[in-house]
Scaffold this motif. Sequence first.
Motif, PDB file in Angstrom:
ATOM      1  N   LEU A 212       0.823  -1.218   0.000  1.00  0.00           N
ATOM      2  CA  LEU A 212       0.000   0.000   0.000  1.00  0.00           C
ATOM      3  C   LEU A 212       0.855   1.266   0.000  1.00  0.00           C
ATOM      4  CD1 LEU A 212      -2.895  -0.989   2.413  1.00  0.00           C
ATOM      5  CD2 LEU A 212      -3.016  -0.682  -0.060  1.00  0.00           C
ATOM      6  N   LYS A 213       2.015   1.236   0.657  1.00  0.00           N
ATOM      7  CA  LYS A 213       2.914   2.402   0.660  1.00  0.00           C
ATOM      8  C   LYS A 213       3.379   2.720  -0.753  1.00  0.00           C
ATOM      9  CE  LYS A 213       5.723   0.769   3.657  1.00  0.00           C
ATOM     10  NZ  LYS A 213       6.868   0.523   4.491  1.00  0.00           N
ATOM     11  N   ASP A 214       3.736   1.676  -1.526  1.00  0.00           N
ATOM     12  CA  ASP A 214       4.177   1.893  -2.906  1.00  0.00           C
ATOM     13  C   ASP A 214       3.036   2.395  -3.768  1.00  0.00           C
ATOM     14  OD1 ASP A 214       6.844   1.070  -2.515  1.00  0.00           O
ATOM     15  OD2 ASP A 214       6.268  -1.034  -2.724  1.00  0.00           O
ATOM     16  N   ILE A 215       1.848   1.867  -3.539  1.00  0.00           N
ATOM     17  CA  ILE A 215       0.678   2.334  -4.286  1.00  0.00           C
ATOM     18  C   ILE A 215       0.466   3.819  -4.015  1.00  0.00           C
ATOM     19  CG2 ILE A 215      -1.837   2.173  -4.457  1.00  0.00           C
ATOM     20  CD1 ILE A 215      -1.514  -0.880  -3.922  1.00  0.00           C
ATOM     21  N   THR A 216       0.464   4.194  -2.762  1.00  0.00           N
ATOM     22  CA  THR A 216       0.235   5.591  -2.377  1.00  0.00           C
ATOM     23  C   THR A 216       1.315   6.509  -2.956  1.00  0.00           C
ATOM     24  OG1 THR A 216      -0.862   4.870  -0.361  1.00  0.00           O
ATOM     25  CG2 THR A 216      -0.081   7.141  -0.402  1.00  0.00           C
ATOM     26  N   ALA A 217       2.556   6.038  -2.987  1.00  0.00           N
ATOM     27  CA  ALA A 217       3.661   6.864  -3.490  1.00  0.00           C
ATOM     28  C   ALA A 217       3.515   7.196  -4.975  1.00  0.00           C
ATOM     29  CB  ALA A 217       4.987   6.150  -3.246  1.00  0.00           C
ATOM     30  N   HIS A 218       2.811   6.362  -5.730  1.00  0.00           N
ATOM     31  CA  HIS A 218       2.682   6.554  -7.183  1.00  0.00           C
ATOM     32  C   HIS A 218       1.250   6.884  -7.618  1.00  0.00           C
ATOM     33  CE1 HIS A 218       6.784   5.232  -7.712  1.00  0.00           C
ATOM     34  NE2 HIS A 218       6.528   4.178  -6.964  1.00  0.00           N
ATOM     35  N   GLU A 219       0.383   7.175  -6.663  1.00  0.00           N
ATOM     36  CA  GLU A 219      -1.029   7.392  -6.971  1.00  0.00           C
ATOM     37  C   GLU A 219      -1.278   8.771  -7.580  1.00  0.00           C
ATOM     38  OE1 GLU A 219      -4.411   8.005  -3.911  1.00  0.00           O
ATOM     39  OE2 GLU A 219      -4.296   5.841  -4.312  1.00  0.00           O
ATOM     40  N   LEU A 220      -1.930   8.763  -8.744  1.00  0.00           N
ATOM     41  CA  LEU A 220      -2.374  10.011  -9.378  1.00  0.00           C
ATOM     42  C   LEU A 220      -3.776  10.378  -8.914  1.00  0.00           C
ATOM     43  CD1 LEU A 220      -1.239   9.229 -13.041  1.00  0.00           C
ATOM     44  CD2 LEU A 220      -0.135  10.797 -11.423  1.00  0.00           C
ATOM     45  N   ALA A 221      -4.604   9.357  -8.707  1.00  0.00           N
ATOM     46  CA  ALA A 221      -5.987   9.555  -8.263  1.00  0.00           C
ATOM     47  C   ALA A 221      -6.508   8.218  -7.764  1.00  0.00           C
ATOM     48  CB  ALA A 221      -6.857  10.054  -9.418  1.00  0.00           C
ATOM     49  N   SER A 222      -7.596   8.273  -7.012  1.00  0.00           N
ATOM     50  CA  SER A 222      -8.250   7.042  -6.573  1.00  0.00           C
ATOM     51  C   SER A 222      -9.752   7.269  -6.568  1.00  0.00           C
ATOM     52  CB  SER A 222      -7.771   6.612  -5.179  1.00  0.00           C
ATOM     53  OG  SER A 222      -8.173   7.554  -4.207  1.00  0.00           O
ATOM     54  N   ALA A 223     -10.466   6.165  -6.686  1.00  0.00           N
ATOM     55  CA  ALA A 223     -11.926   6.202  -6.626  1.00  0.00           C
ATOM     56  C   ALA A 223     -12.363   5.007  -5.791  1.00  0.00           C
ATOM     57  CB  ALA A 223     -12.519   6.132  -8.030  1.00  0.00           C
ATOM     58  N   SER A 224     -13.368   5.192  -4.944  1.00  0.00           N
ATOM     59  CA  SER A 224     -13.762   4.136  -4.006  1.00  0.00           C
ATOM     60  C   SER A 224     -15.268   3.933  -3.965  1.00  0.00           C
ATOM     61  CB  SER A 224     -13.296   4.493  -2.591  1.00  0.00           C
ATOM     62  OG  SER A 224     -11.897   4.569  -2.510  1.00  0.00           O
ATOM     63  N   LEU A 225     -15.627   2.735  -3.527  1.00  0.00           N
ATOM     64  CA  LEU A 225     -16.994   2.379  -3.158  1.00  0.00           C
ATOM     65  C   LEU A 225     -16.906   1.783  -1.759  1.00  0.00           C
ATOM     66  CD1 LEU A 225     -18.371   0.478  -6.288  1.00  0.00           C
ATOM     67  CD2 LEU A 225     -19.209   2.651  -5.377  1.00  0.00           C
ATOM     68  N   THR A 226     -17.798   2.192  -0.875  1.00  0.00           N
ATOM     69  CA  THR A 226     -17.793   1.677   0.480  1.00  0.00           C
ATOM     70  C   THR A 226     -19.137   1.026   0.786  1.00  0.00           C
ATOM     71  OG1 THR A 226     -16.263   3.408   1.188  1.00  0.00           O
ATOM     72  CG2 THR A 226     -17.480   2.261   2.922  1.00  0.00           C
ATOM     73  N   ALA A 227     -19.070  -0.217   1.255  1.00  0.00           N
ATOM     74  CA  ALA A 227     -20.266  -0.941   1.684  1.00  0.00           C
ATOM     75  C   ALA A 227     -19.989  -1.441   3.103  1.00  0.00           C
ATOM     76  CB  ALA A 227     -20.558  -2.090   0.746  1.00  0.00           C
ATOM     77  N   THR A 228     -21.018  -1.902   3.781  1.00  0.00           N
ATOM     78  CA  THR A 228     -20.856  -2.396   5.142  1.00  0.00           C
ATOM     79  C   THR A 228     -21.284  -3.867   5.236  1.00  0.00           C
ATOM     80  OG1 THR A 228     -23.058  -1.681   5.797  1.00  0.00           O
ATOM     81  CG2 THR A 228     -21.245  -0.126   6.167  1.00  0.00           C
ATOM     82  N   PHE A 229     -20.848  -4.489   6.333  1.00  0.00           N
ATOM     83  CA  PHE A 229     -21.275  -5.839   6.641  1.00  0.00           C
ATOM     84  C   PHE A 229     -21.095  -6.042   8.132  1.00  0.00           C
ATOM     85  CE2 PHE A 229     -20.880 -10.493   6.960  1.00  0.00           C
ATOM     86  CZ  PHE A 229     -22.072 -10.826   6.326  1.00  0.00           C
ATOM     87  N   GLU A 230     -22.028  -6.799   8.711  1.00  0.00           N
ATOM     88  CA  GLU A 230     -22.000  -7.045  10.155  1.00  0.00           C
ATOM     89  C   GLU A 230     -22.388  -8.508  10.419  1.00  0.00           C
ATOM     90  OE1 GLU A 230     -24.138  -5.273  14.189  1.00  0.00           O
ATOM     91  OE2 GLU A 230     -24.842  -4.602  12.238  1.00  0.00           O
ATOM     92  N   VAL A 231     -21.714  -9.099  11.401  1.00  0.00           N
ATOM     93  CA  VAL A 231     -22.079 -10.441  11.864  1.00  0.00           C
ATOM     94  C   VAL A 231     -22.638 -10.261  13.253  1.00  0.00           C
ATOM     95  CG1 VAL A 231     -21.254 -12.749  12.432  1.00  0.00           C
ATOM     96  CG2 VAL A 231     -20.255 -11.524  10.489  1.00  0.00           C
TER      97      VAL A 231
END
Length: 176
Positions: free
Chosen positions: A156-175
Amino acid sequence: MTDASHFVLTSQDVTEGGTLQQPQTSAYFGLDGRDLSPQLAWSGAPEGTRSFAVTLMDPDAPRAGGFCHWAVVNIPAAVDELPEGAGGAPDGMGPAETDAGLPNGSLELVNDAGFTGYVGAAPPRGSGPHRYVFTVHALSVAMVPGTPRSKGSRVLKDITAHELASASLTATFEVR
């Protein structure tokens, strides 16, 4: 020229703010899931994108930095979608590596469960709803260093170091 603010991630299987469905939850951790990665598609990558990475993190996991459920790097810049079931899963519950549906050149990393592939949602019973953040990262490099034995949470550190942009989707789950 594409503005990074137009970079978006969509899915036929995950709804922003929704609840993860049974296929994206874990059989590996003893639930009635399938450990099947969702279909993901992205558009509007910024100019200069040379590759993509896809990650799935549970930031609510009871460990520093959260829990890395899935990480794929070195997805070619010409790719804009991963099908449902892309990537491996434990004990043959998901597609076999040869049928993984990952683009040539992609590298799937070791998740925090200790194997290469996708492990579905399985928060500790009674810990409340956890957020599951699917992110596509547009990167300025064609390849992020790593091997099939590299841990996604460490890359993840290497990803962040070279990131131009990011896009996310967030969902939840519970047990319960």
